[in-house]
Design an enzyme around this catalytic site. Structure first.
Site, PDB file in Angstrom:
ATOM      1  N   GLU A 167      -4.796   2.105  -4.201  1.00  0.00           N
ATOM      2  CA  GLU A 167      -3.361   2.364  -4.266  1.00  0.00           C
ATOM      3  C   GLU A 167      -2.604   0.938  -3.393  1.00  0.00           C
ATOM      4  O   GLU A 167      -1.510   1.214  -3.177  1.00  0.00           O
ATOM      5  CB  GLU A 167      -2.890   3.532  -3.044  1.00  0.00           C
ATOM      6  N   ASP A 208       0.736  -1.051   0.071  1.00  0.00           N
ATOM      7  CA  ASP A 208      -0.206   0.018  -0.042  1.00  0.00           C
ATOM      8  C   ASP A 208       0.967   1.210  -0.029  1.00  0.00           C
ATOM      9  O   ASP A 208       1.888   1.241   0.761  1.00  0.00           O
ATOM     10  CB  ASP A 208      -0.988  -0.179   1.390  1.00  0.00           C
ATOM     11  N   ASN A 240      -3.201  12.802  -3.625  1.00  0.00           N
ATOM     12  CA  ASN A 240      -4.334  13.298  -4.381  1.00  0.00           C
ATOM     13  C   ASN A 240      -4.871  14.537  -3.873  1.00  0.00           C
ATOM     14  O   ASN A 240      -5.196  15.476  -4.816  1.00  0.00           O
ATOM     15  CB  ASN A 240      -5.549  12.211  -4.268  1.00  0.00           C
TER      16      ASN A 240
END
Length: 318
Positions: free
Chosen positions: A220, A177, A185
């Site tokens: 992700e 991860d 973002n």
């Protein structure tokens, strides 16, 4: 384009070679049907062929039959050259697998025109094969990263777990991860986030062997299956993968960004006979532990996750 000429008459063969060379073809000339079938059945063999009907060892129609038996190669466009003019002979030749025929003596311009027809057929086949492969790729791969998509990587995991038990070979599961990806973002926008995901995927692929599997598990998260990986080697391999991401910044349109990776690892000797869904749950818990422990680290799964690990919420991944 490469073209095969099969004719046992030396004079006829040389005339065909000369005509085809002038037309821009790379000519492979053989003297009998057995040689013709051998050449045409090669993976890199000619895709166009002119076959004399009457030849030693194998005649033209028999060569066509032998070539059509090969299901795993590209299409071969074959023209029979024959002095036989009866409809029954023509039907027999076409039924054997020939695409066209020319009756001897033939006009060189007609020969070139029929070969151009073969070109069009082969070009169309190439486009259809390309379209089919594109559809297959889109159905099995993630559109953004080009890694295996979630459905495929989970299916591969189930297969590899079964194979590992059956063949008694070691396999390791890594669930990865990207740390603080939501922050990327929110700060730089989703286009930059996409760049980070794409580069991370590229580095992950470069960090594994050709027979390992890497898939986008979701968002992700990435799922990696390391085949033939002993339990003692799994943490070492995971650390190498973590370093591949954290070792250098990722270039984006907003400038270089430092990105790190947390990894949960499940070693083969802990698997037992449990279903792979349970193994996924345990490696997921190991990933939670890596996140809770400060991120940018590797954590090993335990056969029975502790209740403390179970209580760690997914919000810690933001």
């Amino acid at each position: 384009m490469k073209i095969l000429v099969a004719d046992d008459d030396p004079l006829s063969r040389r005339m065909l070679e000369k005509t085809l060379h002038k037309a821009g073809y790379e000519v492979v000339a053989v003297r009998d049907g057995s040689e013709a079938a051998e050449q045409l059945c090669k993976n890199d063999g000619p895709r166009l062929a002119l076959l004399d009907w009457e030849m030693p060892k194998l005649d033209g129609p028999t060569v066509c039959q032998e070539v059509r038996k090969k299901k795993d190669q590209g299409y071969v466009y074959m023209i029979l050259l024959t002095s036989k003019g009866l409809k029954t002979d023509i039907v027999a030749g076409l039924s054997a697998g020939a695409d066209d025929y020319l009756t001897k003596p033939f006009d060189s311009e007609e020969l070139k025109a029929r070969l151009r027809t073969g070109h069009r057929i082969l070009h169309l086949e190439g486009r259809l094969v390309e379209a089919r492969e594109n559809m297959r790729f889109k159905a099995t791969h993630d559109a953004l990263t080009s890694l295996f998509n979630r459905g495929v990587i989970i299916d591969l995991l189930g297969r590899e777990v079964s194979r590992s038990r059956r063949e008694k070979v070691p396999t390791a599961i890594l669930l990865c991860d990207l740390d603080h990806f939501k922050r990327i973002n929110d700060t730089y926008g989703h286009l930059v986030g996409d760049e980070v995901l794409q580069e991370a995927a590229r580095r992950l692929l470069l960090s594994v062997r050709s027979y390992d599997y890497v898939g986008r598990y979701g968002g992700e998260e990435f799922l990696i299956i390391l085949n033939n990986c002993p339990a003692a080697s799994a943490p070492i391999r995971a650390e190498e993968i973590r370093t591949a991401i954290a070792g250098s910044p990722i270039d984006t349109v907003s400038g270089p960004l430092s990105v790190t990776l947390s990894i949960g690892v499940h070693q083969a000797d802990n698997w037992g006979a449990r279903p792979f869904e349970e193994l996924l749950h345990e490696v997921d818990s190991a990933l939670y532990a890596a996140k809770a422990g400060g991120r940018n680290r590797v954590s090993l799964a335990k056969p029975e996750a502790s209740s403390d690990q179970e209580l760690v919420t997914r919000s810690i991944r933001s």
